[in-house]
Design an enzyme around this catalytic site. Structure first.
Site, PDB file in Angstrom:
ATOM      1  N   GLU A  56      24.845 -21.673  13.279  1.00 21.50           N
ATOM      2  CA  GLU A  56      25.761 -22.765  13.637  1.00 21.50           C
ATOM      3  C   GLU A  56      26.442 -22.489  14.981  1.00 21.50           C
ATOM      4  OE1 GLU A  56      25.571 -21.052  10.863  1.00 21.50           O
ATOM      5  OE2 GLU A  56      26.344 -22.104   9.126  1.00 21.50           O
ATOM      6  N   ALA A 157      -4.657  -2.867  -2.364  1.00 21.40           N
ATOM      7  CA  ALA A 157      -5.960  -3.185  -1.788  1.00 21.40           C
ATOM      8  C   ALA A 157      -7.018  -2.644  -2.736  1.00 21.40           C
ATOM      9  CB  ALA A 157      -6.094  -2.520  -0.422  1.00 21.40           C
ATOM     10  N   TRP A 173     -12.202   3.429   3.820  1.00 24.10           N
ATOM     11  CA  TRP A 173     -11.253   2.365   3.609  1.00 24.10           C
ATOM     12  C   TRP A 173     -11.936   1.315   2.761  1.00 24.10           C
ATOM     13  CZ3 TRP A 173      -6.433   3.121   5.192  1.00 24.10           C
ATOM     14  CH2 TRP A 173      -6.212   4.026   6.238  1.00 24.10           C
ATOM     15  N   ARG A 210       2.970  -0.418  12.664  1.00 26.65           N
ATOM     16  CA  ARG A 210       2.457  -0.031  13.983  1.00 26.65           C
ATOM     17  C   ARG A 210       1.206  -0.821  14.362  1.00 26.65           C
ATOM     18  NH1 ARG A 210       1.207   3.572  10.094  1.00 26.65           N
ATOM     19  NH2 ARG A 210      -0.990   4.122   9.958  1.00 26.65           N
ATOM     20  N   ALA A 288       3.386   1.266  -9.683  1.00 28.99           N
ATOM     21  CA  ALA A 288       3.282  -0.197  -9.777  1.00 28.99           C
ATOM     22  C   ALA A 288       3.345  -0.631 -11.240  1.00 28.99           C
ATOM     23  CB  ALA A 288       1.992  -0.676  -9.126  1.00 28.99           C
TER      24      ALA A 288
HETATM   25  N1  LIG Z   1      -5.522   0.892  -2.787  1.00 26.16           N
HETATM   26  C1  LIG Z   1      -4.212   0.840  -2.817  1.00 26.16           C
HETATM   27  O1  LIG Z   1      -3.647  -0.220  -2.616  1.00 26.16           O
HETATM   28  C2  LIG Z   1      -3.437   2.076  -3.089  1.00 26.16           C
HETATM   29  C3  LIG Z   1      -2.072   2.103  -2.806  1.00 26.16           C
HETATM   30  C4  LIG Z   1      -1.362   3.235  -3.107  1.00 26.16           C
HETATM   31  C5  LIG Z   1      -2.009   4.315  -3.668  1.00 26.16           C
HETATM   32  N2  LIG Z   1      -3.324   4.269  -3.915  1.00 26.16           N
HETATM   33  C6  LIG Z   1      -4.004   5.417  -4.531  1.00 26.16           C
HETATM   34  O2  LIG Z   1      -3.313   5.756  -5.701  1.00 26.16           O
HETATM   35  C7  LIG Z   1      -3.507   7.132  -5.958  1.00 26.16           C
HETATM   36  C8  LIG Z   1      -2.190   7.742  -6.403  1.00 26.16           C
HETATM   37  O3  LIG Z   1      -1.801   7.098  -7.577  1.00 26.16           O
HETATM   38  P1  LIG Z   1      -0.664   7.623  -8.522  1.00 26.16           P
HETATM   39  O4  LIG Z   1      -0.591   6.638  -9.623  1.00 26.16           O
HETATM   40  O5  LIG Z   1      -0.858   9.047  -8.812  1.00 26.16           O
HETATM   41  O6  LIG Z   1       0.567   7.573  -7.548  1.00 26.16           O
HETATM   42  P2  LIG Z   1       1.920   6.764  -7.427  1.00 26.16           P
HETATM   43  O7  LIG Z   1       1.998   5.620  -8.356  1.00 26.16           O
HETATM   44  O8  LIG Z   1       2.142   6.540  -5.978  1.00 26.16           O
HETATM   45  O9  LIG Z   1       2.944   7.872  -7.860  1.00 26.16           O
HETATM   46  C9  LIG Z   1       3.126   8.152  -9.199  1.00 26.16           C
HETATM   47  C10 LIG Z   1       4.233   9.111  -9.332  1.00 26.16           C
HETATM   48  O10 LIG Z   1       5.484   8.486  -9.033  1.00 26.16           O
HETATM   49  C11 LIG Z   1       6.492   9.255  -9.625  1.00 26.16           C
HETATM   50  N3  LIG Z   1       7.508   8.444 -10.267  1.00 26.16           N
HETATM   51  C12 LIG Z   1       8.834   8.603 -10.084  1.00 26.16           C
HETATM   52  N4  LIG Z   1       9.509   7.759 -10.856  1.00 26.16           N
HETATM   53  C13 LIG Z   1       8.608   7.042 -11.539  1.00 26.16           C
HETATM   54  C14 LIG Z   1       8.727   6.027 -12.527  1.00 26.16           C
HETATM   55  N5  LIG Z   1       9.905   5.571 -12.928  1.00 26.16           N
HETATM   56  N6  LIG Z   1       7.612   5.543 -13.052  1.00 26.16           N
HETATM   57  C15 LIG Z   1       6.399   5.966 -12.668  1.00 26.16           C
HETATM   58  N7  LIG Z   1       6.219   6.938 -11.732  1.00 26.16           N
HETATM   59  C16 LIG Z   1       7.319   7.467 -11.178  1.00 26.16           C
HETATM   60  C17 LIG Z   1       5.809  10.111 -10.706  1.00 26.16           C
HETATM   61  O11 LIG Z   1       5.811  11.468 -10.282  1.00 26.16           O
HETATM   62  P3  LIG Z   1       7.104  12.338 -10.637  1.00 26.16           P
HETATM   63  O12 LIG Z   1       7.258  12.262 -12.135  1.00 26.16           O
HETATM   64  O13 LIG Z   1       6.821  13.677 -10.100  1.00 26.16           O
HETATM   65  O14 LIG Z   1       8.231  11.681  -9.953  1.00 26.16           O
HETATM   66  C18 LIG Z   1       4.398   9.605 -10.729  1.00 26.16           C
HETATM   67  O15 LIG Z   1       3.459  10.573 -11.062  1.00 26.16           O
HETATM   68  C19 LIG Z   1      -4.029   7.735  -4.695  1.00 26.16           C
HETATM   69  O16 LIG Z   1      -5.363   8.134  -4.913  1.00 26.16           O
HETATM   70  C20 LIG Z   1      -3.971   6.632  -3.679  1.00 26.16           C
HETATM   71  O17 LIG Z   1      -5.075   6.668  -2.825  1.00 26.16           O
HETATM   72  C21 LIG Z   1      -4.052   3.181  -3.620  1.00 26.16           C
END
Ligand SMILES: NC(=O)c1ccc[n+]([C@@H]2O[C@H](COP(=O)([O-])OP(=O)(O)OC[C@H]3O[C@@H](n4cnc5c(N)ncnc54)[C@H](OP(=O)(O)O)[C@@H]3O)[C@@H](O)[C@H]2O)c1
Length: 353
Positions: A56, A157, A173, A210, A288
Protein backbone atom coordinates in the site's frame (compact mmCIF):
# COMPACT_ATOMS: atom_id res chain seq x y z
CA UNK A 1 -12.06 7.43 -20.14
CA UNK A 2 -13.20 3.93 -19.21
CA UNK A 3 -11.37 3.35 -15.96
CA UNK A 4 -10.59 0.02 -14.36
CA UNK A 5 -13.08 -1.97 -12.27
CA UNK A 6 -12.14 -3.06 -8.76
CA UNK A 7 -12.33 -6.66 -9.98
CA UNK A 8 -9.81 -6.05 -12.78
CA UNK A 9 -7.58 -4.09 -10.42
CA UNK A 10 -7.67 -7.00 -7.95
CA UNK A 11 -6.53 -9.38 -10.65
CA UNK A 12 -3.57 -7.09 -11.27
CA UNK A 13 -2.90 -6.76 -7.51
CA UNK A 14 -2.77 -10.57 -7.17
CA UNK A 15 -0.25 -10.78 -10.01
CA UNK A 16 1.85 -8.04 -8.38
CA UNK A 17 1.75 -9.84 -5.02
CA UNK A 18 3.29 -12.95 -6.58
CA UNK A 19 6.45 -11.01 -7.41
CA UNK A 20 7.43 -11.18 -3.73
CA UNK A 21 7.42 -15.00 -3.72
CA UNK A 22 10.36 -16.36 -1.72
CA UNK A 23 11.51 -13.05 -0.21
CA UNK A 24 8.76 -11.72 2.09
CA UNK A 25 8.84 -14.20 4.98
CA UNK A 26 7.80 -13.96 7.72
CA UNK A 27 5.47 -11.49 6.00
CA UNK A 28 2.78 -12.37 3.44
CA UNK A 29 2.69 -11.68 -0.29
CA UNK A 30 0.67 -8.51 -0.84
CA UNK A 31 -0.17 -6.50 -3.94
CA UNK A 32 -1.97 -3.17 -4.18
CA UNK A 33 -3.44 -1.10 -7.02
CA UNK A 34 -4.66 2.47 -6.45
CA UNK A 35 -7.41 3.95 -8.57
CA UNK A 36 -8.25 7.65 -8.70
CA UNK A 37 -11.91 8.74 -8.43
CA UNK A 38 -12.30 8.13 -12.19
CA UNK A 39 -11.06 4.57 -11.97
CA UNK A 40 -7.66 5.25 -13.54
CA UNK A 41 -4.64 3.43 -12.12
CA UNK A 42 -2.46 5.95 -10.29
CA UNK A 43 -0.26 3.64 -8.22
CA UNK A 44 0.85 0.03 -7.98
CA UNK A 45 2.96 -1.84 -5.48
CA UNK A 46 3.87 -5.13 -3.90
CA UNK A 47 5.62 -6.16 -0.72
CA UNK A 48 9.09 -7.20 -1.84
CA UNK A 49 10.91 -8.18 1.37
CA UNK A 50 10.40 -8.22 5.15
CA UNK A 51 11.36 -4.83 6.56
CA UNK A 52 10.70 -3.14 3.21
CA UNK A 53 7.68 -0.95 2.51
CA UNK A 54 4.28 -2.62 2.35
CA UNK A 55 2.42 -2.78 -0.96
CA UNK A 56 0.00 0.00 0.00
CA UNK A 57 2.85 2.37 0.90
CA UNK A 58 4.62 1.75 -2.43
CA UNK A 59 1.40 2.42 -4.35
CA UNK A 60 0.57 5.53 -2.27
CA UNK A 61 4.03 6.97 -2.90
CA UNK A 62 3.49 6.63 -6.65
CA UNK A 63 0.00 8.09 -6.57
CA UNK A 64 0.73 11.10 -4.33
CA UNK A 65 -2.21 13.52 -4.31
CA UNK A 66 -4.01 11.52 -7.01
CA UNK A 67 -5.01 8.91 -4.39
CA UNK A 68 -7.35 11.41 -2.71
CA UNK A 69 -10.97 10.32 -3.10
CA UNK A 70 -9.87 7.12 -4.85
CA UNK A 71 -9.96 3.38 -4.23
CA UNK A 72 -7.22 1.12 -2.88
CA UNK A 73 -7.45 -2.47 -4.10
CA UNK A 74 -5.40 -4.78 -1.84
CA UNK A 75 -4.98 -8.56 -1.81
CA UNK A 76 -4.80 -8.73 2.01
CA UNK A 77 -6.36 -6.63 4.77
CA UNK A 78 -4.15 -3.54 5.32
CA UNK A 79 -2.19 -3.96 8.54
CA UNK A 80 -3.04 -1.93 11.60
CA UNK A 81 0.14 -2.28 13.60
CA UNK A 82 3.51 -0.68 13.80
CA UNK A 83 6.17 -3.30 13.18
CA UNK A 84 9.22 -2.56 11.11
CA UNK A 85 6.99 -0.09 9.23
CA UNK A 86 3.93 1.99 10.26
CA UNK A 87 0.28 0.87 9.92
CA UNK A 88 -1.04 0.86 6.35
CA UNK A 89 -4.59 1.59 7.54
CA UNK A 90 -3.42 4.97 8.87
CA UNK A 91 -1.48 5.75 5.69
CA UNK A 92 -4.56 5.08 3.52
CA UNK A 93 -6.70 7.29 5.75
CA UNK A 94 -4.15 10.13 5.69
CA UNK A 95 -3.91 9.91 1.90
CA UNK A 96 -7.66 10.54 1.67
CA UNK A 97 -8.57 7.20 0.07
CA UNK A 98 -12.36 6.92 0.06
CA UNK A 99 -12.84 3.21 -0.57
CA UNK A 100 -10.71 0.11 0.13
CA UNK A 101 -11.35 -3.23 -1.59
CA UNK A 102 -9.77 -6.25 0.12
CA UNK A 103 -9.59 -9.85 -1.11
CA UNK A 104 -8.75 -11.67 2.14
CA UNK A 105 -8.94 -10.61 5.81
CA UNK A 106 -5.67 -10.96 7.78
CA UNK A 107 -5.73 -14.08 10.01
CA UNK A 108 -2.73 -12.78 11.98
CA UNK A 109 -4.16 -11.23 15.19
CA UNK A 110 -1.09 -8.97 15.56
CA UNK A 111 -1.61 -7.24 12.22
CA UNK A 112 -5.43 -7.48 11.85
CA UNK A 113 -7.80 -4.64 12.66
CA UNK A 114 -7.10 -2.53 9.57
CA UNK A 115 -10.61 -2.99 8.19
CA UNK A 116 -12.17 -1.83 11.47
CA UNK A 117 -9.91 1.20 11.68
CA UNK A 118 -10.66 2.20 8.08
CA UNK A 119 -14.42 1.89 8.63
CA UNK A 120 -14.19 3.86 11.87
CA UNK A 121 -12.55 6.66 9.86
CA UNK A 122 -15.45 6.66 7.39
CA UNK A 123 -13.68 4.74 4.60
CA UNK A 124 -15.95 2.36 2.70
CA UNK A 125 -14.47 -1.20 2.86
CA UNK A 126 -15.46 -4.20 0.75
CA UNK A 127 -14.03 -7.64 1.54
CA UNK A 128 -13.96 -10.85 -0.50
CA UNK A 129 -13.31 -9.69 -4.09
CA UNK A 130 -11.45 -12.53 -5.89
CA UNK A 131 -10.87 -14.07 -2.46
CA UNK A 132 -10.28 -17.64 -3.71
CA UNK A 133 -7.66 -16.49 -6.19
CA UNK A 134 -5.89 -14.31 -3.62
CA UNK A 135 -6.01 -17.16 -1.04
CA UNK A 136 -4.42 -19.52 -3.57
CA UNK A 137 -1.61 -17.02 -4.22
CA UNK A 138 -0.88 -16.71 -0.52
CA UNK A 139 -1.70 -20.30 0.44
CA UNK A 140 1.58 -21.06 2.18
CA UNK A 141 1.57 -17.95 4.35
CA UNK A 142 -2.14 -18.12 5.20
CA UNK A 143 -1.89 -21.82 6.12
CA UNK A 144 1.22 -21.19 8.20
CA UNK A 145 -0.35 -18.34 10.18
CA UNK A 146 -3.60 -20.25 10.75
CA UNK A 147 -1.74 -23.36 11.98
CA UNK A 148 1.21 -21.76 13.73
CA UNK A 149 3.66 -23.90 11.75
CA UNK A 150 5.33 -23.67 8.32
CA UNK A 151 3.44 -24.77 5.24
CA UNK A 152 5.20 -28.02 4.39
CA UNK A 153 5.83 -29.40 0.90
CA UNK A 154 7.26 -32.91 0.59
CA UNK A 155 9.32 -33.22 -2.58
CA UNK A 156 10.82 -36.42 -3.93
CA UNK A 157 12.32 -37.75 -7.14
CA UNK A 158 11.64 -41.33 -8.23
CA UNK A 159 11.30 -43.74 -11.08
CA UNK A 160 7.82 -44.28 -12.51
CA UNK A 161 7.46 -47.26 -10.13
CA UNK A 162 8.31 -45.04 -7.16
CA UNK A 163 11.90 -46.18 -6.51
CA UNK A 164 14.53 -43.72 -5.26
CA UNK A 165 17.57 -45.99 -5.66
CA UNK A 166 18.58 -49.30 -7.19
CA UNK A 167 18.88 -52.49 -5.11
CA UNK A 168 22.65 -51.88 -4.75
CA UNK A 169 21.99 -48.36 -3.38
CA UNK A 170 23.13 -46.38 -6.45
CA UNK A 171 20.79 -43.44 -7.10
CA UNK A 172 22.57 -40.66 -9.05
CA UNK A 173 20.68 -39.40 -11.03
CA UNK A 174 17.20 -40.78 -11.38
CA UNK A 175 15.71 -37.56 -12.76
CA UNK A 176 17.08 -35.27 -15.46
CA UNK A 177 19.10 -32.08 -15.12
CA UNK A 178 15.94 -30.15 -16.09
CA UNK A 179 14.13 -31.64 -13.10
CA UNK A 180 17.02 -30.83 -10.78
CA UNK A 181 17.04 -27.21 -12.01
CA UNK A 182 13.32 -27.11 -11.28
CA UNK A 183 13.99 -28.34 -7.72
CA UNK A 184 16.42 -25.47 -7.18
CA UNK A 185 13.70 -23.04 -8.30
CA UNK A 186 11.32 -24.69 -5.81
CA UNK A 187 13.91 -24.32 -3.03
CA UNK A 188 14.10 -20.63 -3.92
CA UNK A 189 10.44 -20.19 -2.91
CA UNK A 190 10.81 -21.53 0.65
CA UNK A 191 12.41 -20.36 3.88
CA UNK A 192 13.77 -23.74 4.99
CA UNK A 193 14.83 -27.04 3.42
CA UNK A 194 14.53 -30.11 5.66
CA UNK A 195 16.28 -33.49 5.37
CA UNK A 196 16.78 -36.44 7.68
CA UNK A 197 20.22 -37.41 8.95
CA UNK A 198 19.88 -40.63 6.90
CA UNK A 199 19.98 -38.60 3.69
CA UNK A 200 22.89 -36.49 4.93
CA UNK A 201 24.91 -39.62 5.78
CA UNK A 202 24.03 -41.37 2.49
CA UNK A 203 24.28 -38.54 -0.04
CA UNK A 204 26.04 -35.63 1.70
CA UNK A 205 23.75 -33.09 -0.08
CA UNK A 206 24.42 -29.34 -0.04
CA UNK A 207 20.73 -28.34 0.09
CA UNK A 208 21.54 -24.86 -1.23
CA UNK A 209 19.88 -22.91 -4.04
CA UNK A 210 22.37 -22.64 -6.86
CA UNK A 211 22.94 -22.54 -10.57
CA UNK A 212 23.62 -26.18 -11.49
CA UNK A 213 25.74 -25.27 -14.49
CA UNK A 214 28.38 -23.16 -12.70
CA UNK A 215 27.57 -23.73 -9.02
CA UNK A 216 26.87 -20.01 -8.33
CA UNK A 217 24.83 -19.61 -5.16
CA UNK A 218 21.57 -17.64 -5.12
CA UNK A 219 21.72 -14.48 -2.98
CA UNK A 220 18.97 -15.66 -0.68
CA UNK A 221 19.42 -19.13 0.79
CA UNK A 222 16.81 -21.03 2.81
CA UNK A 223 17.77 -22.34 6.25
CA UNK A 224 19.07 -25.93 5.96
CA UNK A 225 17.56 -28.16 8.64
CA UNK A 226 18.90 -31.65 9.41
CA UNK A 227 16.55 -33.72 11.58
CA UNK A 228 19.09 -35.63 13.60
CA UNK A 229 17.96 -37.02 16.99
CA UNK A 230 21.40 -37.80 18.39
CA UNK A 231 23.54 -35.28 16.46
CA UNK A 232 25.18 -37.73 14.04
CA UNK A 233 25.71 -35.14 11.29
CA UNK A 234 29.46 -35.22 10.53
CA UNK A 235 31.39 -32.02 11.17
CA UNK A 236 32.62 -32.03 7.58
CA UNK A 237 29.16 -32.67 6.05
CA UNK A 238 28.42 -30.35 3.11
CA UNK A 239 25.35 -28.94 4.93
CA UNK A 240 27.84 -27.41 7.36
CA UNK A 241 29.89 -25.73 4.62
CA UNK A 242 28.79 -22.20 5.57
CA UNK A 243 27.21 -21.54 2.16
CA UNK A 244 23.83 -21.10 3.89
CA UNK A 245 22.58 -21.09 7.48
CA UNK A 246 22.18 -24.59 8.92
CA UNK A 247 20.37 -25.98 11.94
CA UNK A 248 21.03 -29.55 13.06
CA UNK A 249 17.84 -30.17 15.06
CA UNK A 250 18.41 -32.73 17.80
CA UNK A 251 16.22 -34.27 20.50
CA UNK A 252 18.17 -32.25 23.06
CA UNK A 253 17.06 -28.98 21.48
CA UNK A 254 13.60 -29.86 20.17
CA UNK A 255 12.38 -32.66 22.46
CA UNK A 256 11.60 -36.30 21.73
CA UNK A 257 8.55 -37.89 20.14
CA UNK A 258 7.16 -41.35 20.98
CA UNK A 259 10.13 -43.29 19.53
CA UNK A 260 12.74 -41.08 21.15
CA UNK A 261 13.27 -39.27 17.84
CA UNK A 262 12.90 -35.54 17.15
CA UNK A 263 9.32 -34.40 17.87
CA UNK A 264 8.21 -33.19 14.44
CA UNK A 265 5.30 -30.92 15.42
CA UNK A 266 7.59 -29.16 17.90
CA UNK A 267 10.32 -28.90 15.24
CA UNK A 268 7.86 -27.11 12.94
CA UNK A 269 6.63 -24.88 15.78
CA UNK A 270 10.23 -23.85 16.47
CA UNK A 271 10.82 -23.14 12.76
CA UNK A 272 7.71 -20.96 12.77
CA UNK A 273 9.07 -19.04 15.75
CA UNK A 274 12.25 -18.52 13.73
CA UNK A 275 10.21 -16.88 10.94
CA UNK A 276 9.88 -19.89 8.60
CA UNK A 277 6.51 -19.80 6.83
CA UNK A 278 7.17 -22.23 3.94
CA UNK A 279 9.43 -25.28 4.16
CA UNK A 280 10.49 -27.99 1.73
CA UNK A 281 10.90 -31.52 3.05
CA UNK A 282 13.47 -33.24 0.85
CA UNK A 283 13.37 -36.63 2.50
CA UNK A 284 14.31 -39.27 2.70
CA UNK A 285 11.66 -41.95 2.94
CA UNK A 286 11.84 -42.47 6.73
CA UNK A 287 11.45 -38.82 7.65
CA UNK A 288 8.83 -38.22 4.94
CA UNK A 289 6.82 -41.17 6.28
CA UNK A 290 6.97 -39.75 9.79
CA UNK A 291 5.81 -36.28 8.69
CA UNK A 292 3.00 -37.75 6.59
CA UNK A 293 1.76 -40.04 9.34
CA UNK A 294 1.67 -37.04 11.69
CA UNK A 295 -0.55 -35.23 9.13
CA UNK A 296 2.00 -32.43 8.80
CA UNK A 297 2.44 -32.42 5.00
CA UNK A 298 0.42 -29.80 3.08
CA UNK A 299 1.58 -30.48 -0.48
CA UNK A 300 3.38 -33.27 -2.34
CA UNK A 301 5.60 -32.57 -5.36
CA UNK A 302 6.91 -35.69 -7.08
CA UNK A 303 9.41 -35.72 -9.94
CA UNK A 304 8.84 -38.92 -11.91
CA UNK A 305 11.41 -40.22 -14.37
CA UNK A 306 10.36 -42.44 -17.29
CA UNK A 307 12.42 -45.28 -15.80
CA UNK A 308 11.70 -48.50 -13.94
CA UNK A 309 13.80 -50.25 -11.30
CA UNK A 310 11.51 -52.84 -9.76
CA UNK A 311 13.81 -53.42 -6.81
CA UNK A 312 15.34 -50.82 -4.48
CA UNK A 313 13.92 -48.55 -1.77
CA UNK A 314 10.61 -46.75 -2.31
CA UNK A 315 10.17 -42.96 -2.08
CA UNK A 316 8.17 -43.42 1.10
CA UNK A 317 8.73 -45.70 4.09
CA UNK A 318 6.06 -46.33 6.73
CA UNK A 319 3.60 -43.43 6.58
CA UNK A 320 0.94 -44.87 8.87
CA UNK A 321 -1.63 -46.82 6.83
CA UNK A 322 -2.00 -50.49 7.79
CA UNK A 323 -4.97 -51.27 5.58
CA UNK A 324 -6.40 -49.79 2.39
CA UNK A 325 -9.12 -47.86 4.22
CA UNK A 326 -6.34 -45.89 5.93
CA UNK A 327 -4.70 -44.83 2.66
CA UNK A 328 -3.53 -41.19 2.56
CA UNK A 329 -5.86 -39.67 0.01
CA UNK A 330 -4.44 -37.01 -2.31
CA UNK A 331 -5.85 -34.83 -5.04
CA UNK A 332 -3.76 -34.11 -8.16
CA UNK A 333 -3.76 -30.42 -9.04
CA UNK A 334 -0.99 -30.19 -11.62
CA UNK A 335 1.04 -32.38 -13.96
CA UNK A 336 3.83 -30.63 -15.86
CA UNK A 337 6.51 -32.17 -18.09
CA UNK A 338 9.99 -31.05 -17.02
CA UNK A 339 12.51 -32.15 -19.62
CA UNK A 340 11.92 -35.90 -20.06
CA UNK A 341 10.34 -36.18 -16.57
CA UNK A 342 6.98 -35.29 -15.04
CA UNK A 343 6.39 -32.99 -12.10
CA UNK A 344 3.24 -34.06 -10.30
CA UNK A 345 1.66 -31.87 -7.62
CA UNK A 346 -0.93 -33.23 -5.21
CA UNK A 347 -2.57 -32.14 -1.99
CA UNK A 348 -3.54 -34.41 0.89
CA UNK A 349 -7.30 -34.15 1.40
CA UNK A 350 -6.75 -33.97 5.15
CA UNK A 351 -3.92 -32.64 7.31
CA UNK A 352 -3.75 -31.98 11.01
CA UNK A 353 -2.09 -29.36 13.12
N1 LIG B 1 15.01 -39.54 -4.42
C1 LIG B 1 14.74 -38.69 -3.46
O1 LIG B 1 13.90 -37.83 -3.63
C2 LIG B 1 15.48 -38.80 -2.17
C3 LIG B 1 15.44 -37.73 -1.28
C4 LIG B 1 16.08 -37.86 -0.07
C5 LIG B 1 16.75 -39.03 0.22
N2 LIG B 1 16.78 -40.03 -0.67
C6 LIG B 1 17.48 -41.29 -0.34
O2 LIG B 1 16.99 -41.75 0.89
C7 LIG B 1 18.00 -42.52 1.51
C8 LIG B 1 18.04 -42.18 2.99
O3 LIG B 1 16.80 -42.51 3.53
P1 LIG B 1 16.52 -42.59 5.07
O4 LIG B 1 15.09 -42.96 5.19
O5 LIG B 1 17.55 -43.40 5.73
O6 LIG B 1 16.83 -41.11 5.51
P2 LIG B 1 16.03 -39.88 6.08
O7 LIG B 1 14.56 -40.07 6.04
O8 LIG B 1 16.62 -38.67 5.45
O9 LIG B 1 16.53 -39.89 7.56
C9 LIG B 1 15.98 -40.78 8.47
C10 LIG B 1 16.51 -40.48 9.80
O10 LIG B 1 15.97 -39.25 10.30
C11 LIG B 1 16.11 -39.26 11.69
N3 LIG B 1 14.93 -38.76 12.37
C12 LIG B 1 14.95 -37.83 13.35
N4 LIG B 1 13.73 -37.63 13.82
C13 LIG B 1 12.90 -38.44 13.14
C14 LIG B 1 11.50 -38.69 13.22
N5 LIG B 1 10.72 -38.04 14.07
N6 LIG B 1 10.99 -39.60 12.41
C15 LIG B 1 11.74 -40.27 11.52
N7 LIG B 1 13.09 -40.08 11.40
C16 LIG B 1 13.65 -39.17 12.21
C17 LIG B 1 16.31 -40.73 12.10
O11 LIG B 1 17.65 -40.91 12.54
P3 LIG B 1 17.96 -40.61 14.08
O12 LIG B 1 17.03 -41.50 14.86
O13 LIG B 1 19.39 -40.88 14.24
O14 LIG B 1 17.63 -39.19 14.28
C18 LIG B 1 16.10 -41.49 10.82
O15 LIG B 1 16.85 -42.66 10.73
C19 LIG B 1 19.28 -42.21 0.80
O16 LIG B 1 19.69 -43.36 0.10
C20 LIG B 1 18.94 -41.10 -0.15
O17 LIG B 1 19.62 -41.25 -1.36
C21 LIG B 1 16.18 -39.93 -1.86
Amino acid sequence: MGGVSADEAMRRAIALAARGLGTTSPNPLVGCVLLDPYGDVVGEGFHAYAGGPHAEIVALAQAGERARGGTAVVTLEPCDHTGRTGPCSGALISAGVRRVVVAVADPNPVAAGGIERLRAAGVEVEVGIRAAEAEAGNLAWLTAVRRGRPYLTWKYAATLDGRIAAADGTSMWITSEAARIDVHALRGTVDAVIAGVGTVLADDPRLTVRNLRDGTLAIRQPLRVVVDSAGRTPLDARVRDGAAPTWVATVKEVGAGPEGRVELAELLAELYRRGVRAALLEGGPTLAGAFLSAGLVDRVVGYLAPKLLGAGPAALADAGPRTISEVIDLEFTDITPVGPDLRVTAYPRKTEG
